[in-house]
Write an enzyme that holds these catalytic residues in place. Structure first.
Site, PDB file in Angstrom:
ATOM      1  N   CYS A   2      31.718  37.817  29.027  1.00  8.42           N
ATOM      2  CA  CYS A   2      30.522  37.130  29.497  1.00  8.42           C
ATOM      3  C   CYS A   2      29.714  38.078  30.381  1.00  8.42           C
ATOM      4  CB  CYS A   2      30.802  35.863  30.289  1.00  8.42           C
ATOM      5  SG  CYS A   2      31.666  34.623  29.329  1.00  8.42           S
ATOM      6  N   ARG A  27      29.058  42.288  26.344  1.00  7.75           N
ATOM      7  CA  ARG A  27      30.104  41.529  27.045  1.00  7.75           C
ATOM      8  C   ARG A  27      30.384  40.179  26.404  1.00  7.75           C
ATOM      9  NH1 ARG A  27      31.270  43.498  31.863  1.00  7.75           N
ATOM     10  NH2 ARG A  27      32.196  41.531  32.454  1.00  7.75           N
ATOM     11  N   TRP A  78      31.020  34.532  25.968  1.00 13.30           N
ATOM     12  CA  TRP A  78      32.101  34.781  25.013  1.00 13.30           C
ATOM     13  C   TRP A  78      33.047  33.607  25.238  1.00 13.30           C
ATOM     14  CZ3 TRP A  78      37.450  35.703  25.275  1.00 13.30           C
ATOM     15  CH2 TRP A  78      38.025  36.193  24.103  1.00 13.30           C
ATOM     16  N   ASN A 104      31.910  34.081  34.669  1.00 13.13           N
ATOM     17  CA  ASN A 104      32.665  34.936  33.749  1.00 13.13           C
ATOM     18  C   ASN A 104      34.129  34.816  34.132  1.00 13.13           C
ATOM     19  OD1 ASN A 104      33.697  37.134  32.303  1.00 13.13           O
ATOM     20  ND2 ASN A 104      33.045  38.614  33.841  1.00 13.13           N
ATOM     21  N   GLY A 105      35.017  34.619  33.139  1.00 11.40           N
ATOM     22  CA  GLY A 105      36.442  34.486  33.468  1.00 11.40           C
ATOM     23  C   GLY A 105      36.910  33.067  33.219  1.00 11.40           C
ATOM     24  N   GLU A 489      44.002  54.561  15.613  1.00  9.37           N
ATOM     25  CA  GLU A 489      42.624  54.382  16.071  1.00  9.37           C
ATOM     26  C   GLU A 489      41.678  54.208  14.868  1.00  9.37           C
ATOM     27  OE1 GLU A 489      41.261  53.558  18.669  1.00  9.37           O
ATOM     28  OE2 GLU A 489      39.186  54.224  18.556  1.00  9.37           O
ATOM     29  N   LYS A 493      39.371  50.873  14.433  1.00  6.58           N
ATOM     30  CA  LYS A 493      37.904  50.931  14.303  1.00  6.58           C
ATOM     31  C   LYS A 493      37.477  50.216  13.026  1.00  6.58           C
ATOM     32  CE  LYS A 493      36.517  52.016  17.596  1.00  6.58           C
ATOM     33  NZ  LYS A 493      37.365  52.505  18.607  1.00  6.58           N
ATOM     34  N   GLU A 496      37.935  46.318  13.296  1.00  7.68           N
ATOM     35  CA  GLU A 496      37.047  45.604  14.231  1.00  7.68           C
ATOM     36  C   GLU A 496      35.586  45.620  13.774  1.00  7.68           C
ATOM     37  OE1 GLU A 496      36.563  47.078  18.294  1.00  7.68           O
ATOM     38  OE2 GLU A 496      37.150  49.062  17.619  1.00  7.68           O
ATOM     39  N   HIS A 512      59.646  53.352   4.564  1.00  6.19           N
ATOM     40  CA  HIS A 512      60.586  52.353   5.075  1.00  6.19           C
ATOM     41  C   HIS A 512      60.047  50.932   4.937  1.00  6.19           C
ATOM     42  CE1 HIS A 512      63.310  55.393   6.527  1.00  6.19           C
ATOM     43  NE2 HIS A 512      62.278  56.030   7.105  1.00  6.19           N
ATOM     44  N   LYS A 611      32.988  43.529  24.928  1.00  4.45           N
ATOM     45  CA  LYS A 611      33.262  44.893  25.385  1.00  4.45           C
ATOM     46  C   LYS A 611      34.288  44.906  26.514  1.00  4.45           C
ATOM     47  CE  LYS A 611      32.197  49.342  25.621  1.00  4.45           C
ATOM     48  NZ  LYS A 611      32.803  50.111  24.522  1.00  4.45           N
TER      49      LYS A 611
HETATM   50  C1  F6R Z   1      38.052  49.090  20.545  1.00  7.69           C
HETATM   51  C2  F6R Z   1      37.854  48.845  21.960  1.00  7.69           C
HETATM   52  C3  F6R Z   1      38.872  48.046  22.689  1.00  7.69           C
HETATM   53  C4  F6R Z   1      39.018  48.556  24.125  1.00  7.69           C
HETATM   54  C5  F6R Z   1      39.985  47.659  24.921  1.00  7.69           C
HETATM   55  C6  F6R Z   1      40.214  48.171  26.321  1.00  7.69           C
HETATM   56  O1  F6R Z   1      37.018  49.862  20.007  1.00  7.69           O
HETATM   57  O2  F6R Z   1      36.879  49.263  22.523  1.00  7.69           O
HETATM   58  O3  F6R Z   1      40.083  48.057  22.021  1.00  7.69           O
HETATM   59  O4  F6R Z   1      39.495  49.868  24.092  1.00  7.69           O
HETATM   60  O5  F6R Z   1      39.478  46.356  24.983  1.00  7.69           O
HETATM   61  O6  F6R Z   1      39.036  48.236  27.057  1.00  7.69           O
HETATM   62  P1  F6R Z   1      38.934  49.169  28.341  1.00  7.69           P
HETATM   63  O7  F6R Z   1      39.028  50.570  27.883  1.00  7.69           O
HETATM   64  O8  F6R Z   1      37.601  48.841  28.950  1.00  7.69           O
HETATM   65  O9  F6R Z   1      40.066  48.796  29.225  1.00  7.69           O
END
Ligand code: F6R
Length: 616
Positions: A2, A27, A78, A104-105, A489, A493, A496, A512, A611
């Site tokens: 949020c 956010r 969110w 937020n939260g 990774e 990517k 998501e 395996h 984010k």
């Molecule tokens: C994926 C991504 C998330 C963040 C995760 C941690 O592209 O961005 O997996 O890496 O939510 O966020 P931070 O780094 O802000 O703790």
């Protein structure tokens, strides 16, 4: 999650709020809303149309013309409590519409508080936990006009991590806020006051920025900032310096933030290394903050690395450098699991927490657990003075600039770089590596930004390679050693952004079990650069090819022997083996970017994500 914005004494408040919400969309974006004080009451508009909510909200700006509108609050949501809908969008009001709240939260004890308020006759119009705060403020305010005092009273009744901004109609220029763990900053510019979840929201508008500590009620009334603890003792608002500029937080002619941020990776690495490598062999590498005696760090005999999502993968990629140079056991943990497995921590343990935002609740909670056990802590964060940075004994900042796209790209590369700088620092401190070994990594770091630039300059060429697998719907990523976190990774990517099933495995693990899934309709992306285990990866690749899967390679430039083994290949420059995750990941970012765009998805705002994840 949020995004929160509040403004006081700001001309054209609706425009300023909408612009801030645009910049805070990362956010959360399933709904958006704002309440502006006009002619004695709040006028509220809310939209709940998924990723277009802020865009639609902007169309309401004209509804506010004709009357003075200088104070208001806005919010990107969110969803946690209650589905995304107009009723559940913020701001939330009390019974009479006197109080407006954005939040937020999570209010963990909202159910019991709501029952109590219902029994007192309060009327609820949403399923949110936020609305409870508005009704509690209505009660606490009584006949006064001090929303900050009322907020202090209400906040002590709320459990959970959260940030709140509130205002009320009898003194509409007074905005009050409070936080526990979730981020919030206050800022001013002359007679204008702002409260926001994050700096980019008000970048270019605000001049002076103030940190808000946990459980401190802060208020801004026009340009005046005040702060006090819950027991009403006044505290001096702590100003901090913001060096980000507006162009770094704007799209700058790119189609989206993701491509812009991928292209900014060479600069992110340069800025993260700036001033840190020159004297590594004489005066050493300086950490940004070191609040414990160096002797304490010297006594460390075990390291835990924690993070979530991409930040966890950065830990995994850098672990090889720390183990290899510092000759110390390193354990890795996903932050949300760490504290629930009772890790053995003591004063000789170092816990390294890695986070772009420095506000991820899972990582904060794990860090707090570590600190309470006496462990020494180091935080790697992209946000200066973030919650985690303030909690830790030592800090290294990644200077990647603001990252707006929900999917991390440039901050991931910068995290690996910062952690490898730490490996050099710590190996030197403990005397565990030869100068030649350290020099070899330091020189490779110096050349890294240039090599990353060679790759990002070939963005279009890599999109061409990615287009060869456009019509496939299942992806498996494999790698060994430093290639394994790259595989994870790459898969993260891809899922998501493109919502395609994608999994990452250590290449040796395929046989395996996962190999059962391979057939001609699947793509295997193999990290096959010339690392220590290249030959073994090539052997695993034969197993893949025998099952008919389409093979996409990440291979070293000029390595025709490897390239010939795939249906298509991304080629990357050679570097120090410990730094290859930095280069090898870039084509996979572009693969995910292209497949998401090909499928018509918004790369900056993938569905269901936010984010900064400030809920557990
Ligand atoms: C994926 C991504 C998330 C963040 C995760 C941690 O592209 O961005 O997996 O890496 O939510 O966020 P931070 O780094 O802000 O703790």
């Amino acid at each position: 999650m949020c995004g929160i914005i509040g403004v006081s004494g700001v001309r054209d408040a609706p425009e300023v709020i909408v612009e801030a919400l645009r910049r805070l969309e990362y956010r959360g974006y399933d709904s958006a809303g704002m309440a502006i004080y006009q002619d004695g009451s709040f006028k509220r508009v809310r939209e709940a149309t998924g990723t277009h909510s802020v865009e639609l909200l902007a169309k309401h700006v004209k509804d506010f013309q004709g009357s003075e509108s200088v104070s208001g609050v806005g919010h990107n949501r969110w969803a946690t409590h209650g589905k995304p809908s107009q009723e559940n969008a913020h701001p939330q009001f009390d019974c009479s519409g006197r109080v407006a709240v954005v939040h937020n939260g999570i209010v963990e004890n909202f159910a019991e508080l709501k029952d109590e308020l219902l029994s007192q006759g309060h009327l609820f119009t949403s399923d949110t936990d936020t609305e409870v705060i508005a009704h509690l403020l209505e009660v606490a305010l009584g006949g006064t006009d001090r929303i900050d005092d009322a907020l202090a009273e209400v906040f002590s009744k709320l459990r959970g991590a959260m940030a709140i901004v509130a205002m009320e109609t009898s003194r509409p220029t007074l905005l009050a806020c409070v936080r526990r763990t979730s981020p919030l900053i206050i800022a001013t510019n002359g007679d204008e006051g702002f409260i926001a979840s994050d700096i980019p929201a008000i970048l270019g508008r605000a001049k002076h920025y103030y940190q808000i500590d946990d459980a401190v009620v802060a208020s801004v009334e026009l340009g005046e900032v005040r702060a006090f603890k819950l027991d009403h003792t006044e505290v001096e608002p702590r100003e901090f310096v913001v060096t980000w500029d507006l162009t770094r937080a704007a799209r700058d002619g790119y189609d989206d933030f993701m491509s812009k941020e991928i292209m900014e990776q060479p600069q992110a690495i340069r800025d993260t290394l700036a001033g840190r490598l020159q004297h590594w062999d004489t005066s050493g590498i300086q950490l940004d903050e070191l609040r414990v005696e160096v002797e304490k760090l010297q006594r460390v005999n075990k390291i835990f690395m924690i993070g979530c999502g991409t930040s966890y993968h950065a830990c995994m990629a850098a672990r090889y450098a720390i183990e290899s140079l510092c000759k110390i056991p390193v354990e890795l943990d996903v932050a949300s699991e760490f504290r629930y497995r009772e890790p053995r921590l003591d004063e000789q343990t170092l816990v390294i927490a890695v986070s772009q935002s420095g506000e991820t609740l899972d990582t904060i909670a794990a860090l707090a657990e570590a600190s309470s056990s006496g462990a020494v802590s180091l935080v790697v964060s992209n946000v200066v003075d973030s919650s985690m940075a303030r909690m830790a004994d030592s800090v290294i900042y990644t200077h990647a600039g603001p990252e707006v796209c929900v999917a991390s790209t440039k901050t991931y590369l910068a995290q690996i770089v910062a952690l490898e700088l730490f490996a050099i620092y710590f190996a030197k401190l403990k005397g565990t590596s030869t100068t030649a070994e350290l020099r070899s990594l330091a020189s490779a770091l110096e050349e890294l930004a240039e090599k990353v630039g060679q790759l990002t300059n070939r963005f279009a060429e890599m999109v061409g390679v990615a287009s060869k697998v456009e019509n496939f719907e299942r992806f498996y990523f494999i790698g060994r050693n430093v290639g394994f976190p790259v595989a994870l990774e790459g898969a993260l990517k891809l899922k998501e952004l493109s919502y395609l099933p994608a999994e990452g495995f250590p290449a040796g693990e395929l046989k395996h079990g996962p190999i059962a899934m391979l057939d001609a309709s699947s793509v295997v992306v193999a990290i096959a650069t010339r690392g220590r285990l290249w030959e073994k990866v090539m052997a695993n690749l034969q197993e893949v090819k025998a099952r008919g899967a389409k093979v996409l390679l990440v291979a070293s430039e000029g390595d025709n022997e490897t390239i010939a083994e795939g249906d298509a290949a991304f080629v990357v420059p050679e570097t120090h083996p410990l730094l290859s995750p930095v280069l090898d990941t870039i084509p996979l970012q572009i693969l995910a970017y292209h497949l998401a765009r090909y499928r018509g998805f918004d790369v900056d705002r993938p569905r269901n994500l936010a984010k900064t994840v400030t809920v557990e």
